[in-house]
Write an enzyme that holds these catalytic residues in place. Sequence first.
Site, PDB file in Angstrom:
ATOM      1  N   CYS A 156      12.686   0.701  -8.827  1.00 29.25           N
ATOM      2  CA  CYS A 156      14.035   0.146  -8.666  1.00 29.25           C
ATOM      3  C   CYS A 156      14.153  -1.222  -9.316  1.00 29.25           C
ATOM      4  O   CYS A 156      15.242  -1.644  -9.718  1.00 29.25           O
ATOM      5  CB  CYS A 156      14.407   0.081  -7.191  1.00 29.25           C
ATOM      6  SG  CYS A 156      13.325  -0.974  -6.191  1.00 29.25           S
TER       7      CYS A 156
ATOM      8  N   GLU B 216      18.137   0.089   0.648  1.00 31.28           N
ATOM      9  CA  GLU B 216      17.579  -0.529  -0.556  1.00 31.28           C
ATOM     10  C   GLU B 216      17.753   0.492  -1.667  1.00 31.28           C
ATOM     11  O   GLU B 216      17.083   1.522  -1.678  1.00 31.28           O
ATOM     12  CB  GLU B 216      16.112  -0.888  -0.324  1.00 31.28           C
ATOM     13  CG  GLU B 216      15.614  -1.957  -1.293  1.00 31.28           C
ATOM     14  CD  GLU B 216      15.266  -1.405  -2.658  1.00 31.28           C
ATOM     15  OE1 GLU B 216      16.071  -1.617  -3.605  1.00 31.28           O
ATOM     16  OE2 GLU B 216      14.226  -0.760  -2.792  1.00 31.28           O
TER      17      GLU B 216
END
Length: 484
Positions: A285, A251
């Site tokens: 993120c 990720e």
Amino acid sequence: MTLLDSDIWNKKLFSDGWKDATREQPVTEPATGARLGTVGLATAEDVGRAASRAAEAQQSWAATSPQQRAAVLRRAGALFTEHAAEIEDWLVREAGSVRAKAGFEVQLALGECFECAGLPTHPQGEVLTSEDARWSLARRRPAGVVSVIAPFNFPLILGLRSVAPALALGNAVLLKPDPRTAVSGGVVIARVFEEAGLPAGVLHLLPGDGSIGQAVVEAPEVRVVSFTGSTPVGRAIGERAGRLLKRAHLELGGNNALVVLPGTDVQKAASAGAFGSYLHQGQICMTTGRHIVHESLLDEYTAALTAKAEALPVGDPAREDVALGPLIDRRQLERVHGIVSDSVAAGATLAAGGEIVGAGYRATVLTGLTTDMPAWREEIFGPVAPVIGFSTLEEAARIVNDCEFGLSVGILGDVGTAMKLADRIDSGKIHINQQTVDDEPNAPFGGVKASGTGSRFGGAAANVEAFTETQWVTVRPDIADYPF
């Protein structure tokens, strides 16, 4: 004694119990530089011993009944509830979180534990058809030893979202948090599961730098690597794991877009945009890194976003009521300021912010950009909102997709129009009439393109896929006849 009493963890590693470390590092408060304690750092030898012990302990943990494993996860969730205030304090002081963000992260953590408590009793396979007179089954078994490498920004939940499901499904775990947030991203998790009754040797805490990250990937006992962090590091981990024939769930970064459609309520849109860009100083993120606004609303939206940015106070969240706390360290602070300065030098206009304030950075709005400027192309990881206009839906889709990342997109405005746009967008997540930052324990999470290897976190299906192996089993009533 509290859950995080420093007498327990100071200068120690959690690896088959708390043991003295041979290396150590100060735990530093980014807002002031004050020393909060000393965390133990792992060596490559520590990783080797931990991996060997984890492989041994995993066998008995996998054989533990589903209800016993579920009970450990439920107790862990209860402990997060009981000690929420103490954990939040560490997130504020060590990670620079504002109080609301810290509270949100702890709520995600306890939700993760309760959600994962259902995994041990989740169906673990399926019955297959067969041309032969036999039973044919595909069953899921624990992968074995899982390495979890977690970042500094949401240190608790970004480690726990892999640790909790991996443990629930019968694996042992090597956890390597970022050494800058080794307490809130490591010690907290170790202490919660220790108190929840997880057997010794099943979870190991191994803070350290990139060499320790390499060690937890390369340890022969490790079968699965779960990494959350930057795209360059993720590429290196994925390459190394591939050479070793290990699964790597990655990720990675994002440069997420928020599209404001014509006719949208500008004040509500600007509020959503400010939240998406400035929550936790933009160190997420999923942060809104690109604001793509219809030309009919561009000036009004920019003015509204600028007003919100200018009203957000910056300071020390442990001592002041602020909206933005410090960036994680001076290097990141200067990197953010450098991207803003380079974009202004290239012709962008600074509508708000662009200023270092102590250890923090003012909420910033940039206009007049072109899509080749650093503030538009790069993942900034700071409180910066670049704004650009569009005229048609086709142009909006092109601008959104013209990016190496594909993690999260928000679309604000008419739902029918938003649905048409969503069908043209490459992204792991799309939120209509929400900004880009969102996460729930039961929802699949992940990105495409340079944002990672897809939805490998969250929800029973993704977690079972991530942390188990499939085994084919057949059963006949008697031995078959063979021609030899």
